[in-house]
Design a protein around this motif. Structure first.
Motif, PDB file in Angstrom:
ATOM      1  N   ASP A   1     101.210 -11.151  50.294  1.00  0.00           N
ATOM      2  CA  ASP A   1     102.459 -11.348  49.545  1.00  0.00           C
ATOM      3  C   ASP A   1     102.229 -12.702  48.951  1.00  0.00           C
ATOM      4  O   ASP A   1     102.066 -13.819  49.925  1.00  0.00           O
ATOM      5  CB  ASP A   1     103.573 -11.472  50.765  1.00  0.00           C
ATOM      6  N   LYS A   2     102.169 -13.160  47.706  1.00  0.00           N
ATOM      7  CA  LYS A   2     102.001 -14.198  47.122  1.00  0.00           C
ATOM      8  C   LYS A   2     103.492 -15.016  46.852  1.00  0.00           C
ATOM      9  O   LYS A   2     103.312 -16.029  45.979  1.00  0.00           O
ATOM     10  CB  LYS A   2     101.255 -14.051  45.826  1.00  0.00           C
ATOM     11  N   GLY A   3     104.488 -14.501  47.118  1.00  0.00           N
ATOM     12  CA  GLY A   3     105.992 -15.020  47.110  1.00  0.00           C
ATOM     13  C   GLY A   3     106.650 -14.428  45.930  1.00  0.00           C
ATOM     14  O   GLY A   3     107.623 -13.579  46.166  1.00  0.00           O
ATOM     15  N   ASP A   4     106.031 -14.695  44.809  1.00  0.00           N
ATOM     16  CA  ASP A   4     106.704 -13.619  43.477  1.00  0.00           C
ATOM     17  C   ASP A   4     106.045 -12.455  43.282  1.00  0.00           C
ATOM     18  O   ASP A   4     106.473 -11.729  42.239  1.00  0.00           O
ATOM     19  CB  ASP A   4     106.784 -14.707  42.392  1.00  0.00           C
ATOM     20  N   ALA A   5     105.015 -12.474  43.951  1.00  0.00           N
ATOM     21  CA  ALA A   5     104.139 -10.970  43.562  1.00  0.00           C
ATOM     22  C   ALA A   5     103.443 -10.537  44.905  1.00  0.00           C
ATOM     23  O   ALA A   5     103.128 -11.486  45.815  1.00  0.00           O
ATOM     24  CB  ALA A   5     103.485 -11.138  42.194  1.00  0.00           C
ATOM     25  N   TYR A   6     102.861  -9.308  44.933  1.00  0.00           N
ATOM     26  CA  TYR A   6     101.658  -8.857  45.881  1.00  0.00           C
ATOM     27  C   TYR A   6     100.435  -8.759  45.214  1.00  0.00           C
ATOM     28  O   TYR A   6     100.497  -8.646  43.969  1.00  0.00           O
ATOM     29  CB  TYR A   6     102.282  -7.427  46.184  1.00  0.00           C
ATOM     30  N   GLU A   7      99.436  -9.068  45.898  1.00  0.00           N
ATOM     31  CA  GLU A   7      98.111  -8.911  45.180  1.00  0.00           C
ATOM     32  C   GLU A   7      97.574  -7.930  46.376  1.00  0.00           C
ATOM     33  O   GLU A   7      97.454  -8.050  47.583  1.00  0.00           O
ATOM     34  CB  GLU A   7      97.430 -10.304  45.272  1.00  0.00           C
ATOM     35  N   VAL A   8      97.249  -6.746  45.673  1.00  0.00           N
ATOM     36  CA  VAL A   8      96.446  -5.819  46.389  1.00  0.00           C
ATOM     37  C   VAL A   8      94.926  -5.719  45.981  1.00  0.00           C
ATOM     38  O   VAL A   8      94.740  -5.824  44.947  1.00  0.00           O
ATOM     39  CB  VAL A   8      97.246  -4.377  46.110  1.00  0.00           C
ATOM     40  N   LYS A   9      93.987  -5.959  47.068  1.00  0.00           N
ATOM     41  CA  LYS A   9      92.670  -5.878  46.471  1.00  0.00           C
ATOM     42  C   LYS A   9      92.274  -4.551  47.174  1.00  0.00           C
ATOM     43  O   LYS A   9      92.239  -4.305  48.434  1.00  0.00           O
ATOM     44  CB  LYS A   9      91.889  -7.005  47.303  1.00  0.00           C
ATOM     45  N   ALA A  10      91.246  -3.883  46.536  1.00  0.00           N
ATOM     46  CA  ALA A  10      90.395  -2.513  46.853  1.00  0.00           C
ATOM     47  C   ALA A  10      89.075  -2.947  46.938  1.00  0.00           C
ATOM     48  O   ALA A  10      88.752  -3.203  45.700  1.00  0.00           O
ATOM     49  CB  ALA A  10      91.068  -1.391  46.014  1.00  0.00           C
ATOM     50  N   TYR A  11      88.277  -2.598  47.884  1.00  0.00           N
ATOM     51  CA  TYR A  11      87.036  -2.837  47.792  1.00  0.00           C
ATOM     52  C   TYR A  11      86.263  -1.629  47.458  1.00  0.00           C
ATOM     53  O   TYR A  11      86.170  -0.696  48.322  1.00  0.00           O
ATOM     54  CB  TYR A  11      86.401  -3.611  49.171  1.00  0.00           C
ATOM     55  N   LEU A  12      85.527  -1.299  46.353  1.00  0.00           N
ATOM     56  CA  LEU A  12      85.138  -0.083  45.697  1.00  0.00           C
ATOM     57  C   LEU A  12      83.530  -0.481  45.232  1.00  0.00           C
ATOM     58  O   LEU A  12      83.426  -0.057  44.183  1.00  0.00           O
ATOM     59  CB  LEU A  12      86.167   0.282  44.453  1.00  0.00           C
ATOM     60  N   THR A  13      83.000  -0.816  46.221  1.00  0.00           N
ATOM     61  CA  THR A  13      81.436  -1.287  45.749  1.00  0.00           C
ATOM     62  C   THR A  13      80.727  -0.027  45.119  1.00  0.00           C
ATOM     63  O   THR A  13      80.775   1.259  45.986  1.00  0.00           O
ATOM     64  CB  THR A  13      80.725  -1.703  46.944  1.00  0.00           C
ATOM     65  N   GLY A  14      80.145  -0.099  44.090  1.00  0.00           N
ATOM     66  CA  GLY A  14      79.407   0.912  43.506  1.00  0.00           C
ATOM     67  C   GLY A  14      80.190   1.887  42.698  1.00  0.00           C
ATOM     68  O   GLY A  14      79.550   2.984  42.223  1.00  0.00           O
ATOM     69  N   VAL A  15      81.535   1.764  42.630  1.00  0.00           N
ATOM     70  CA  VAL A  15      82.270   2.766  41.859  1.00  0.00           C
ATOM     71  C   VAL A  15      82.577   2.183  40.195  1.00  0.00           C
ATOM     72  O   VAL A  15      82.649   0.892  40.182  1.00  0.00           O
ATOM     73  CB  VAL A  15      83.847   2.680  42.291  1.00  0.00           C
ATOM     74  N   SER A  16      82.572   2.768  39.319  1.00  0.00           N
ATOM     75  CA  SER A  16      82.842   2.464  37.875  1.00  0.00           C
ATOM     76  C   SER A  16      84.039   2.366  37.499  1.00  0.00           C
ATOM     77  O   SER A  16      85.112   2.869  38.097  1.00  0.00           O
ATOM     78  CB  SER A  16      82.156   3.782  36.971  1.00  0.00           C
ATOM     79  N   LYS A  17      84.495   1.526  36.765  1.00  0.00           N
ATOM     80  CA  LYS A  17      85.851   1.405  36.325  1.00  0.00           C
ATOM     81  C   LYS A  17      86.726   2.525  35.836  1.00  0.00           C
ATOM     82  O   LYS A  17      87.732   2.810  36.131  1.00  0.00           O
ATOM     83  CB  LYS A  17      85.971   0.096  35.323  1.00  0.00           C
ATOM     84  N   ASP A  18      85.888   3.317  34.887  1.00  0.00           N
ATOM     85  CA  ASP A  18      86.355   4.598  34.578  1.00  0.00           C
ATOM     86  C   ASP A  18      86.650   5.613  35.711  1.00  0.00           C
ATOM     87  O   ASP A  18      87.364   6.647  35.213  1.00  0.00           O
ATOM     88  CB  ASP A  18      85.372   5.297  33.690  1.00  0.00           C
ATOM     89  N   ASP A  19      86.335   5.303  36.743  1.00  0.00           N
ATOM     90  CA  ASP A  19      86.439   6.317  37.976  1.00  0.00           C
ATOM     91  C   ASP A  19      87.765   5.944  39.030  1.00  0.00           C
ATOM     92  O   ASP A  19      87.905   6.773  39.834  1.00  0.00           O
ATOM     93  CB  ASP A  19      85.170   6.548  38.890  1.00  0.00           C
TER      94      ASP A  19
END
Length: 144
Positions: free
Chosen positions: A47-65
Protein backbone atom coordinates in the motif's frame (compact mmCIF):
# COMPACT_ATOMS: atom_id res chain seq x y z
CA UNK A 1 -7.48 -2.75 2.43
CA UNK A 2 -6.13 -5.58 0.32
CA UNK A 3 -6.49 -9.31 0.57
CA UNK A 4 -4.80 -11.91 -1.56
CA UNK A 5 -5.15 -15.48 -2.59
CA UNK A 6 -2.53 -17.09 -0.34
CA UNK A 7 0.72 -18.37 -1.78
CA UNK A 8 0.78 -22.13 -1.63
CA UNK A 9 3.91 -23.79 -0.33
CA UNK A 10 5.33 -26.96 -1.88
CA UNK A 11 2.79 -29.09 -0.01
CA UNK A 12 -0.07 -26.62 -0.50
CA UNK A 13 -0.45 -25.69 3.18
CA UNK A 14 -0.41 -22.32 4.91
CA UNK A 15 1.91 -21.72 7.87
CA UNK A 16 0.48 -23.31 11.03
CA UNK A 17 0.26 -19.96 12.83
CA UNK A 18 -2.35 -18.66 10.36
CA UNK A 19 -4.18 -21.84 9.41
CA UNK A 20 -7.31 -23.16 10.99
CA UNK A 21 -8.40 -26.76 10.59
CA UNK A 22 -10.83 -25.80 7.81
CA UNK A 23 -8.14 -23.77 6.01
CA UNK A 24 -5.81 -26.77 6.09
CA UNK A 25 -8.57 -29.00 4.68
CA UNK A 26 -9.30 -26.47 1.90
CA UNK A 27 -5.59 -26.27 1.08
CA UNK A 28 -5.27 -30.06 0.87
CA UNK A 29 -8.27 -30.24 -1.46
CA UNK A 30 -6.80 -27.49 -3.67
CA UNK A 31 -3.48 -29.32 -3.77
CA UNK A 32 -5.12 -32.66 -4.57
CA UNK A 33 -7.18 -31.24 -7.42
CA UNK A 34 -4.36 -29.15 -8.95
CA UNK A 35 -2.75 -30.50 -12.10
CA UNK A 36 0.82 -31.67 -11.67
CA UNK A 37 2.07 -29.07 -14.14
CA UNK A 38 0.58 -26.09 -12.29
CA UNK A 39 2.96 -23.74 -10.57
CA UNK A 40 2.36 -20.86 -8.22
CA UNK A 41 4.42 -17.70 -8.25
CA UNK A 42 4.97 -15.39 -5.30
CA UNK A 43 3.51 -11.89 -5.19
CA UNK A 44 3.97 -8.87 -2.93
CA UNK A 45 1.26 -6.24 -2.38
CA UNK A 46 2.30 -2.87 -0.97
CA UNK A 47 0.00 0.00 0.00
CA UNK A 48 1.72 3.17 -1.23
CA UNK A 49 -0.95 5.52 0.16
CA UNK A 50 -2.56 6.72 -3.07
CA UNK A 51 -2.00 3.44 -4.96
CA UNK A 52 -1.22 -0.24 -4.56
CA UNK A 53 1.95 -1.74 -5.97
CA UNK A 54 1.74 -5.42 -6.80
CA UNK A 55 4.91 -7.31 -7.70
CA UNK A 56 4.80 -10.77 -9.23
CA UNK A 57 8.03 -12.75 -9.47
CA UNK A 58 7.96 -14.47 -12.86
CA UNK A 59 11.54 -15.44 -13.60
CA UNK A 60 12.01 -16.96 -17.04
CA UNK A 61 8.57 -15.91 -18.31
CA UNK A 62 8.17 -13.89 -21.51
CA UNK A 63 6.11 -10.70 -21.37
CA UNK A 64 3.83 -12.16 -24.06
CA UNK A 65 2.90 -15.05 -21.72
CA UNK A 66 1.49 -12.72 -19.01
CA UNK A 67 -2.09 -11.47 -18.75
CA UNK A 68 -3.16 -8.83 -16.20
CA UNK A 69 -6.79 -7.84 -15.55
CA UNK A 70 -8.66 -5.70 -13.03
CA UNK A 71 -12.31 -6.66 -12.64
CA UNK A 72 -14.42 -5.02 -9.90
CA UNK A 73 -11.47 -4.64 -7.55
CA UNK A 74 -9.94 -8.06 -8.21
CA UNK A 75 -6.52 -7.91 -9.85
CA UNK A 76 -5.69 -11.17 -11.65
CA UNK A 77 -2.24 -12.06 -12.94
CA UNK A 78 -2.15 -15.10 -15.21
CA UNK A 79 0.79 -16.84 -16.81
CA UNK A 80 0.53 -19.36 -19.63
CA UNK A 81 3.90 -20.76 -20.72
CA UNK A 82 3.96 -23.15 -23.67
CA UNK A 83 6.85 -25.46 -24.49
CA UNK A 84 8.59 -24.23 -27.63
CA UNK A 85 8.30 -26.44 -30.71
CA UNK A 86 12.08 -26.37 -31.18
CA UNK A 87 12.44 -28.23 -27.84
CA UNK A 88 10.07 -31.03 -28.80
CA UNK A 89 11.50 -34.27 -30.19
CA UNK A 90 14.99 -33.78 -28.72
CA UNK A 91 16.70 -36.62 -26.88
CA UNK A 92 16.92 -35.14 -23.37
CA UNK A 93 18.59 -37.06 -20.55
CA UNK A 94 16.75 -34.81 -18.10
CA UNK A 95 14.10 -32.17 -18.83
CA UNK A 96 12.56 -30.12 -16.06
CA UNK A 97 10.78 -27.46 -18.07
CA UNK A 98 7.20 -28.13 -19.07
CA UNK A 99 4.28 -26.06 -20.27
CA UNK A 100 2.25 -24.65 -17.40
CA UNK A 101 -0.25 -22.01 -16.42
CA UNK A 102 -0.85 -20.25 -13.13
CA UNK A 103 -3.08 -17.47 -11.85
CA UNK A 104 -2.85 -15.34 -8.73
CA UNK A 105 -5.49 -12.90 -7.59
CA UNK A 106 -5.57 -9.96 -5.21
CA UNK A 107 -8.70 -8.15 -4.06
CA UNK A 108 -8.18 -4.39 -3.77
CA UNK A 109 -11.50 -2.96 -2.56
CA UNK A 110 -10.76 0.67 -3.47
CA UNK A 111 -8.94 0.07 -6.76
CA UNK A 112 -9.52 2.53 -9.58
CA UNK A 113 -9.67 1.33 -13.17
CA UNK A 114 -8.16 4.60 -14.36
CA UNK A 115 -4.42 5.21 -14.42
CA UNK A 116 -3.37 1.55 -14.19
CA UNK A 117 0.16 0.74 -15.27
CA UNK A 118 2.32 -2.37 -15.54
CA UNK A 119 5.97 -2.96 -16.35
CA UNK A 120 7.98 -6.14 -16.66
CA UNK A 121 11.74 -6.15 -16.17
CA UNK A 122 14.27 -8.69 -14.91
CA UNK A 123 11.59 -11.31 -14.18
CA UNK A 124 9.48 -9.01 -12.00
CA UNK A 125 6.06 -7.74 -13.08
CA UNK A 126 5.13 -4.52 -11.27
CA UNK A 127 1.51 -3.40 -11.48
CA UNK A 128 0.51 -0.01 -10.07
CA UNK A 129 -3.19 0.27 -9.21
CA UNK A 130 -4.37 3.76 -8.16
CA UNK A 131 -6.94 4.02 -5.39
CA UNK A 132 -10.33 5.63 -5.92
CA UNK A 133 -10.15 9.21 -4.79
CA UNK A 134 -13.21 10.14 -2.81
CA UNK A 135 -14.35 13.64 -3.58
CA UNK A 136 -15.40 15.55 -0.53
CA UNK A 137 -18.02 17.98 -1.70
CA UNK A 138 -18.80 19.47 1.65
CA UNK A 139 -20.71 22.73 1.59
CA UNK A 140 -21.09 24.68 4.77
CA UNK A 141 -24.66 25.86 5.23
CA UNK A 142 -25.33 28.94 7.30
CA UNK A 143 -28.21 28.73 9.75
CA UNK A 144 -30.64 31.70 9.77
Amino acid sequence: MASMVPYRSVFGLRPASTASLLDAFDDMMDFASAPLSSKAFPIDVEDKGDAYEVKAYLTGVSKDDIDVELNEGRLSISVNVEEKEEDQGKNYLQKEFASYSATRGVYLKDASSEGLSARYADGVLTVTVPKIVEKKNVTKIAID
